[in-house]
Design an enzyme around this catalytic site. Structure first.
Site, PDB file in Angstrom:
ATOM      1  N   MET A  30      17.725  -0.860 -13.209  1.00  0.00           N
ATOM      2  CA  MET A  30      17.200   0.184 -12.024  1.00  0.00           C
ATOM      3  C   MET A  30      18.307  -0.871 -11.188  1.00  0.00           C
ATOM      4  SD  MET A  30      14.001   1.624 -10.700  1.00  0.00           S
ATOM      5  CE  MET A  30      13.200   0.354  -9.998  1.00  0.00           C
ATOM      6  N   GLY A  31      19.518  -2.464 -11.661  1.00  0.00           N
ATOM      7  CA  GLY A  31      20.312  -2.494 -11.666  1.00  0.00           C
ATOM      8  C   GLY A  31      19.030  -4.315 -11.535  1.00  0.00           C
ATOM      9  N   HIS A  34      18.747 -10.296 -13.564  1.00  0.00           N
ATOM     10  CA  HIS A  34      18.682 -10.905 -13.793  1.00  0.00           C
ATOM     11  C   HIS A  34      18.540 -11.602 -15.178  1.00  0.00           C
ATOM     12  CE1 HIS A  34      14.224  -9.934 -15.072  1.00  0.00           C
ATOM     13  NE2 HIS A  34      14.382  -9.422 -14.027  1.00  0.00           N
ATOM     14  N   HIS A  37      16.435  -9.325 -17.884  1.00  0.00           N
ATOM     15  CA  HIS A  37      17.744  -7.832 -18.009  1.00  0.00           C
ATOM     16  C   HIS A  37      18.765  -8.373 -19.021  1.00  0.00           C
ATOM     17  CE1 HIS A  37      16.111  -6.815 -13.772  1.00  0.00           C
ATOM     18  NE2 HIS A  37      15.826  -5.743 -15.047  1.00  0.00           N
ATOM     19  N   GLN A  61      10.647   7.277  -9.081  1.00  0.00           N
ATOM     20  CA  GLN A  61       8.949   6.819  -9.220  1.00  0.00           C
ATOM     21  C   GLN A  61       8.774   5.996  -8.157  1.00  0.00           C
ATOM     22  OE1 GLN A  61      12.228   4.606 -12.165  1.00  0.00           O
ATOM     23  NE2 GLN A  61      10.967   2.844 -11.606  1.00  0.00           N
ATOM     24  N   LYS A 153       7.301  -7.207 -19.902  1.00  0.00           N
ATOM     25  CA  LYS A 153       6.632  -7.212 -18.511  1.00  0.00           C
ATOM     26  C   LYS A 153       6.117  -5.920 -17.881  1.00  0.00           C
ATOM     27  CE  LYS A 153       8.571  -8.302 -14.771  1.00  0.00           C
ATOM     28  NZ  LYS A 153       7.560  -7.169 -13.478  1.00  0.00           N
ATOM     29  N   VAL A 180      10.680 -12.820 -19.998  1.00  0.00           N
ATOM     30  CA  VAL A 180      11.488 -14.283 -19.425  1.00  0.00           C
ATOM     31  C   VAL A 180      10.720 -14.592 -18.377  1.00  0.00           C
ATOM     32  CG1 VAL A 180      13.463 -15.042 -19.017  1.00  0.00           C
ATOM     33  CG2 VAL A 180      13.597 -13.168 -20.251  1.00  0.00           C
ATOM     34  N   SER A 190      12.821  -8.527 -10.900  1.00  0.00           N
ATOM     35  CA  SER A 190      13.954  -7.957  -8.649  1.00  0.00           C
ATOM     36  C   SER A 190      13.328  -8.657  -8.215  1.00  0.00           C
ATOM     37  CB  SER A 190      14.291  -7.062  -9.445  1.00  0.00           C
ATOM     38  OG  SER A 190      14.663  -6.226 -10.219  1.00  0.00           O
ATOM     39  N   ARG A 191      11.861  -8.079  -8.155  1.00  0.00           N
ATOM     40  CA  ARG A 191      10.989  -8.518  -7.053  1.00  0.00           C
ATOM     41  C   ARG A 191      10.698  -9.777  -6.235  1.00  0.00           C
ATOM     42  NH1 ARG A 191      10.017  -3.429  -8.612  1.00  0.00           N
ATOM     43  NH2 ARG A 191       9.584  -2.144  -7.073  1.00  0.00           N
TER      44      ARG A 191
HETATM   45  O1  PAF Z   1      11.609  -0.858 -15.824  1.00  0.00           O
HETATM   46  C1  PAF Z   1      12.855  -0.096 -14.749  1.00  0.00           C
HETATM   47  O2  PAF Z   1      13.524  -1.357 -14.486  1.00  0.00           O
HETATM   48  C2  PAF Z   1      13.079   1.226 -14.682  1.00  0.00           C
HETATM   49  O3  PAF Z   1      11.597   1.339 -14.777  1.00  0.00           O
HETATM   50  C3  PAF Z   1      13.222   2.239 -15.492  1.00  0.00           C
HETATM   51  C4  PAF Z   1      12.947   2.196 -16.689  1.00  0.00           C
HETATM   52  C5  PAF Z   1      14.916   1.707 -15.608  1.00  0.00           C
HETATM   53  C6  PAF Z   1      13.174   3.260 -14.820  1.00  0.00           C
HETATM   54  O4  PAF Z   1      13.589   3.354 -14.082  1.00  0.00           O
END
Ligand code: PAF
Length: 284
Positions: A30-31, A34, A37, A61, A153, A180, A190-191
């Site tokens: 979801m961008g 960090h 990812h 979601q 995670k 990580v 991200s949070r």
């Molecule tokens: O883990 C995430 O970032 C999201 O839940 C995913 C798997 C990209 C689906 O939107």
């Protein structure tokens, strides 16, 4: 690295790679990328010739009860693109909401993985895993990758995705990548940026509490209820509001019994404005 925004262009590129016999790995995100990812991208490179990363903040979601979480989710496209160039990804897929959900988010055909989606995080975030399963199924169909890579995670998410891939017969290998962590043990997320400086100092207590529970289990303790309630107490004392702290069987997330050997301890807790999740797996 190419950036594509339409499914038609994406399919054309994937077709060209497949024609050359190249293996394709998908890393859905979801961008707001960090190091966690980028580890997924590294793992993807080990499994395939071409690495495709999707960046899509999936409204489906977040759910109605997300309290504005979807709106405030950080959108950092240019920085993400730059990090992906440096990581050696081959393609960034960055679709619009209209491209992903042309009939509207309300009307989309949904994918539900029952049971496992309704417990733990699913209990506190109704509809969350239907949103995850739906968007992941769409990406798997669009890309038809050989491999798809996800972080451990989000352990429950990983199991939901493994089950959806198996039950809907997607010919894809689902690869899980270890979490990580920051130097003090906090899982990268991200949070974490929703934490104040003072909360950030305290946040690693979540991982320390998981480690302490793991030590008790590894040393042979079998009273799960005592381990769980002690941990929740420690977290409350550290200023967290725990949603759950629970010892489960690693394969289906059912409550662990004394005889179970492959375990995972999972926790979700609020610290200020941040909902943190983490887990530790263990064998005993
Ligand atoms: O883990 C995430 O970032 C999201 O839940 C995913 C798997 C990209 C689906 O939107």
């Amino acid at each position: 690295m190419q950036t594509l925004t339409t499914i038609a262009d994406l399919r054309q590129q994937i077709h060209a790679w497949s024609q050359q016999g190249e293996r394709i790995a998908l890393v859905p995100t979801m961008g707001n990328l960090h190091t966690g990812h980028l580890q997924l991208v590294e793992a993807a490179k080990q499994h395939a010739d071409r690495v495709l990363v999707s960046v899509f903040v999936n409204p489906l979601q977040f759910g109605d009860a997300s309290g504005g979480d979807f709106e405030r989710y950080p959108r950092t496209f240019e920085a993400d693109r730059q990090k992906l160039v440096e990581s050696g990804a081959d393609l960034l897929f960055f679709p619009s909401q209209e491209e992903m959900y042309p009939a509207g988010v309300e009307n989309v055909t949904r994918v539900e993985v029952p049971g496992i989606s309704d417990i733990l995080c699913g209990k506190f975030r109704p509809g969350h895993f239907v949103g995850v399963a739906t968007v992941v199924a769409k990406f798997l169909n669009m890309v038809q990758p050989d491999v798809a890579v996800f972080g451990e995670k989000d352990f429950q998410q990983l199991l939901v995705i493994r089950r959806l891939a198996a039950e809907l017969c997607f010919p894809v290998e689902i690869v899980g990548v270890p979490t990580v962590r920051e130097v003090d043990g906090l899982a990268m997320s991200s949070r974490n940026q929703y934490l104040s400086a003072e909360e950030r100092q305290r946040a690693a207590a979540l991982y320390r509490t998981l480690q302490a529970a793991k030590e008790r289990l590894v040393s042979g303790e079998t009273d799960m209820a005592a381990i769980e309630s002690d941990a929740e107490k420690i977290l409350r004392e550290a200023g967290f509001c725990p949603e759950y702290f629970t010892v489960c069987r690693a394969d289906d997330l059912q409550p662990a019994a004394a005889a179970d050997t492959a375990l995972v301890i999972l926790a979700a807790a609020w610290l200020g404005e941040a909902r943190l999740i983490d887990n530790i797996q263990l064998q005993r």
